[in-house]
Design a protein around this motif. Structure first.
Motif, short mmCIF file in Angstrom:
data_model
loop_
_atom_site.label_atom_id
_atom_site.label_comp_id
_atom_site.label_asym_id
_atom_site.label_seq_id
_atom_site.Cartn_x
_atom_site.Cartn_y
_atom_site.Cartn_z
N UNK A 53 0.83 -1.20 0.00
CA UNK A 53 0.00 0.00 0.00
C UNK A 53 0.86 1.26 0.00
N UNK A 54 0.32 2.31 -0.60
CA UNK A 54 0.87 3.66 -0.45
C UNK A 54 -0.18 4.46 0.32
N UNK A 55 0.22 5.11 1.39
CA UNK A 55 -0.68 5.98 2.15
C UNK A 55 -0.06 7.37 2.20
N UNK A 56 -0.86 8.40 1.99
CA UNK A 56 -0.33 9.75 2.03
C UNK A 56 -1.29 10.66 2.75
N UNK A 57 -0.72 11.77 3.24
CA UNK A 57 -1.56 12.80 3.84
C UNK A 57 -0.84 14.14 3.76
N UNK A 58 -1.66 15.16 3.65
CA UNK A 58 -1.14 16.53 3.66
C UNK A 58 -0.85 16.91 5.11
N UNK A 59 0.27 17.59 5.30
CA UNK A 59 0.65 18.09 6.61
C UNK A 59 1.02 19.57 6.44
N UNK A 60 0.10 20.48 6.78
CA UNK A 60 0.35 21.91 6.56
C UNK A 60 1.54 22.46 7.33
N UNK A 61 2.04 21.71 8.30
CA UNK A 61 3.19 22.15 9.08
C UNK A 61 4.52 21.90 8.36
N UNK A 62 4.48 21.13 7.28
CA UNK A 62 5.72 20.76 6.57
C UNK A 62 5.88 21.55 5.28
N UNK A 63 7.12 21.90 4.97
CA UNK A 63 7.43 22.55 3.70
C UNK A 63 7.89 21.53 2.67
N UNK A 64 8.31 20.36 3.14
CA UNK A 64 8.84 19.32 2.25
C UNK A 64 7.92 18.11 2.30
N UNK A 65 8.26 17.12 1.48
CA UNK A 65 7.53 15.86 1.48
C UNK A 65 8.46 14.76 1.97
N UNK A 66 7.94 13.92 2.85
CA UNK A 66 8.69 12.79 3.40
C UNK A 66 8.18 11.53 2.73
N UNK A 67 9.09 10.70 2.23
CA UNK A 67 8.75 9.45 1.55
C UNK A 67 9.49 8.34 2.27
N UNK A 68 8.79 7.59 3.13
CA UNK A 68 9.45 6.57 3.95
C UNK A 68 8.64 5.27 3.95
N UNK A 69 9.35 4.18 4.18
CA UNK A 69 8.73 2.87 4.24
C UNK A 69 8.55 2.47 5.70
#
Length: 126
Positions: A53-69
């Motif tokens: 599965x890929x799960x994602x969510x917006x986090x308004x506190x972050x300026x970058x995107x984190x891609x982790x397993x």
């Protein structure tokens, strides 16, 4: 169709899919949160395993995107602008790539990708 293959030794990921699958995932990333069930690959060589599965969510506190397993899930979390840039890269690649092309999405190549992210390669399914 999408699949994500993972190497625990190098923490490298390969996201591959049909053009339509990659475009659909890019569009999904433009929402606030969601998930995408992945096609299993019983023979992920040279990677160790196939994620489910890929799960994602917006986090308004972050300026970058984190891609982790985490276990069997690829987790993507980031600010709206960073998620949109990732979606742009996915959609652009899906629209223009040749059959043997691939692209790397990682830090420091892209400044919108958080340093703790696992290295991600995007490819068209063979």
């Amino acid at each position: 169709m999408l699949q994500v293959l993972y190497s625990g030794e190098t923490k490298e990921l390969e996201l591959s899919g049909t053009r339509q699958g990659l475009l659909a995932f890019g569009q999904l990333l433009r929402g606030e949160a969601g998930s995408f069930d992945l096609s299993a690959n019983p023979c992920p060589s040279p990677y160790e395993r196939s994620l489910s599965e890929i799960a994602f969510r917006e986090d308004p506190e972050r300026a970058t995107v984190s891609i982790v397993t985490e276990a069997q899930v690829l987790r993507i979390k980031g600010g709206r602008e960073a998620l949109d840039l990732l979606a742009d890269n996915l959609e652009g690649f899906a629209s223009e790539a040749g059959a043997s092309d691939h692209c790397h999405v990682d830090s420091p190549t892209y400044d919108y990708v958080a340093p703790e992210s696992d290295p991600l390669e995007i490819a068209l399914a063979k």
